[in-house]
Design a protein around this motif. Structure first.
Motif, short mmCIF file in Angstrom:
data_model
loop_
_atom_site.label_atom_id
_atom_site.label_comp_id
_atom_site.label_asym_id
_atom_site.label_seq_id
_atom_site.Cartn_x
_atom_site.Cartn_y
_atom_site.Cartn_z
N MET A 68 78.07 102.71 -8.26
CA MET A 68 78.08 102.06 -7.51
C MET A 68 77.09 101.57 -7.31
SD MET A 68 79.01 105.10 -4.14
CE MET A 68 78.82 103.70 -2.49
N LEU A 69 75.45 101.97 -7.55
CA LEU A 69 74.15 100.93 -7.88
C LEU A 69 74.58 100.16 -8.73
CD1 LEU A 69 71.94 104.10 -7.90
CD2 LEU A 69 72.32 102.83 -5.91
N LEU A 70 75.27 99.98 -9.53
CA LEU A 70 75.38 99.30 -10.81
C LEU A 70 76.26 98.38 -10.60
CD1 LEU A 70 73.94 101.50 -13.31
CD2 LEU A 70 73.51 99.71 -12.72
N ASN A 71 77.13 98.47 -8.75
CA ASN A 71 78.56 96.95 -8.90
C ASN A 71 79.81 97.77 -9.66
OD1 ASN A 71 77.24 95.93 -6.35
ND2 ASN A 71 75.46 95.46 -7.85
N PHE A 72 79.63 98.90 -10.36
CA PHE A 72 81.49 98.99 -10.94
C PHE A 72 82.48 98.72 -10.50
CE2 PHE A 72 77.92 99.78 -14.86
CZ PHE A 72 78.92 98.87 -16.07
N SER A 73 83.33 98.82 -10.48
CA SER A 73 84.26 98.75 -9.16
C SER A 73 84.87 100.21 -9.36
CB SER A 73 85.68 97.48 -9.66
OG SER A 73 86.13 97.93 -11.19
N THR A 74 84.96 101.29 -10.30
CA THR A 74 84.86 101.97 -10.49
C THR A 74 84.23 103.15 -11.07
OG1 THR A 74 86.68 102.46 -11.73
CG2 THR A 74 88.07 102.34 -9.56
N SER A 75 84.09 104.25 -10.29
CA SER A 75 83.36 104.80 -11.39
C SER A 75 83.96 105.71 -13.26
CB SER A 75 83.50 106.48 -11.20
OG SER A 75 82.78 106.56 -9.66
N SER A 76 85.17 105.26 -12.81
CA SER A 76 86.48 105.69 -13.97
C SER A 76 85.84 104.13 -15.20
CB SER A 76 88.09 105.85 -14.10
OG SER A 76 88.33 105.59 -15.29
N TYR A 77 86.44 103.10 -14.12
CA TYR A 77 85.73 102.25 -15.05
C TYR A 77 84.03 102.14 -15.61
CZ TYR A 77 84.83 97.52 -17.04
OH TYR A 77 84.28 96.19 -17.74
N PHE A 78 83.27 102.65 -14.77
CA PHE A 78 82.04 102.99 -15.06
C PHE A 78 82.03 103.61 -16.81
CE2 PHE A 78 78.34 105.75 -14.85
CZ PHE A 78 77.12 104.87 -15.44
N SER A 79 82.69 104.92 -16.22
CA SER A 79 82.51 105.94 -17.41
C SER A 79 83.00 105.30 -18.98
CB SER A 79 83.31 106.91 -17.12
OG SER A 79 82.73 107.52 -16.08
N THR A 80 84.06 104.46 -18.81
CA THR A 80 84.92 103.93 -19.93
C THR A 80 83.10 102.89 -20.73
OG1 THR A 80 86.88 103.76 -19.26
CG2 THR A 80 86.86 102.42 -21.02
N VAL A 81 83.48 102.49 -19.64
CA VAL A 81 81.55 101.08 -20.05
C VAL A 81 80.86 102.37 -20.54
CG1 VAL A 81 80.47 99.43 -19.76
CG2 VAL A 81 82.45 99.79 -18.78
N PHE A 82 80.36 103.07 -20.15
CA PHE A 82 78.77 103.90 -20.61
C PHE A 82 79.16 104.76 -22.27
CE2 PHE A 82 76.54 107.04 -21.13
CZ PHE A 82 75.13 107.43 -20.44
N LYS A 84 81.28 103.07 -24.78
CA LYS A 84 81.05 102.29 -25.72
C LYS A 84 79.99 102.26 -25.88
CE LYS A 84 83.16 97.69 -26.19
NZ LYS A 84 83.39 96.60 -25.46
N TYR A 85 79.13 102.20 -25.38
CA TYR A 85 77.74 102.09 -25.69
C TYR A 85 77.27 103.11 -26.13
CZ TYR A 85 78.92 96.77 -24.19
OH TYR A 85 78.92 95.79 -23.50
N THR A 86 77.48 104.05 -25.02
CA THR A 86 76.61 105.29 -25.89
C THR A 86 77.13 106.74 -26.77
OG1 THR A 86 77.19 106.74 -23.74
CG2 THR A 86 74.82 105.42 -23.65
N LEU A 87 78.57 106.99 -26.63
CA LEU A 87 79.67 107.45 -27.12
C LEU A 87 79.77 108.55 -26.46
CD1 LEU A 87 78.77 106.95 -30.82
CD2 LEU A 87 80.55 105.65 -29.63
N TYR A 88 78.92 108.58 -25.55
CA TYR A 88 79.26 109.63 -24.93
C TYR A 88 79.14 109.28 -23.41
CZ TYR A 88 75.42 111.62 -27.09
OH TYR A 88 74.57 112.19 -28.64
N SER A 89 80.05 110.43 -22.26
CA SER A 89 80.29 109.94 -21.09
C SER A 89 79.09 109.95 -19.94
CB SER A 89 81.43 111.32 -20.70
OG SER A 89 80.70 112.56 -20.56
N PRO A 90 79.00 109.59 -18.43
CA PRO A 90 77.84 109.93 -18.07
C PRO A 90 77.29 110.80 -18.51
CG PRO A 90 79.22 108.63 -17.36
CD PRO A 90 80.33 108.68 -18.87
N LYS A 91 78.94 112.42 -17.77
CA LYS A 91 78.15 113.13 -17.20
C LYS A 91 77.66 113.80 -18.77
CE LYS A 91 81.71 114.26 -13.88
NZ LYS A 91 82.67 114.74 -13.15
N GLU A 92 78.18 113.79 -20.16
CA GLU A 92 78.32 114.32 -21.04
C GLU A 92 76.35 114.08 -21.86
OE1 GLU A 92 81.19 114.62 -23.94
OE2 GLU A 92 81.08 112.56 -23.91
#
Length: 102
Positions: A68-82, A84-92
């Protein structure tokens, strides 16, 4: 445009607005940005958001809060982008960071 993105990675950036600020058409802006920085503007914006997200996750913010702070449309989309750039999910990523702390 570069400075605006770095100054506030949480802001939602429209390529059209960035191009207008630079006095260019959107296609000219994309081409010049990529020629100067070596990456497309959207890639650069997302990379900056992910770097900021990493900091927020290390501070203990939840995935939903960060999304939400980073203005992603959904948490799922944020997780996908994250991922892609880190090879980890945000939770991982958050779990790995916490587990490496004394």
């Amino acid at each position: 445009a570069y400075d605006r993105i770095l100054a506030d990675p949480a802001q939602e950036f429209s390529l059209e607005d960035l191009a207008r600020t630079a006095g260019l058409s959107c296609s000219q802006f994309k081409q010049k940005f990529k020629n100067q920085l070596g990456v497309a503007p959207r890639h650069f914006i997302n990379a900056q958001k992910v770097e900021y997200a990493k900091k927020l996750l290390r501070e203990g913010k939840s995935v939903t809060e960060v999304s939400m702070l980073l203005n992603f449309s959904t948490s799922s989309y944020f997780s996908t982008v994250f991922k892609k750039y880190t090879l980890y999910s945000p939770k991982e990523y958050a779990r790995r960071f916490r587990s490496s702390q004394p």
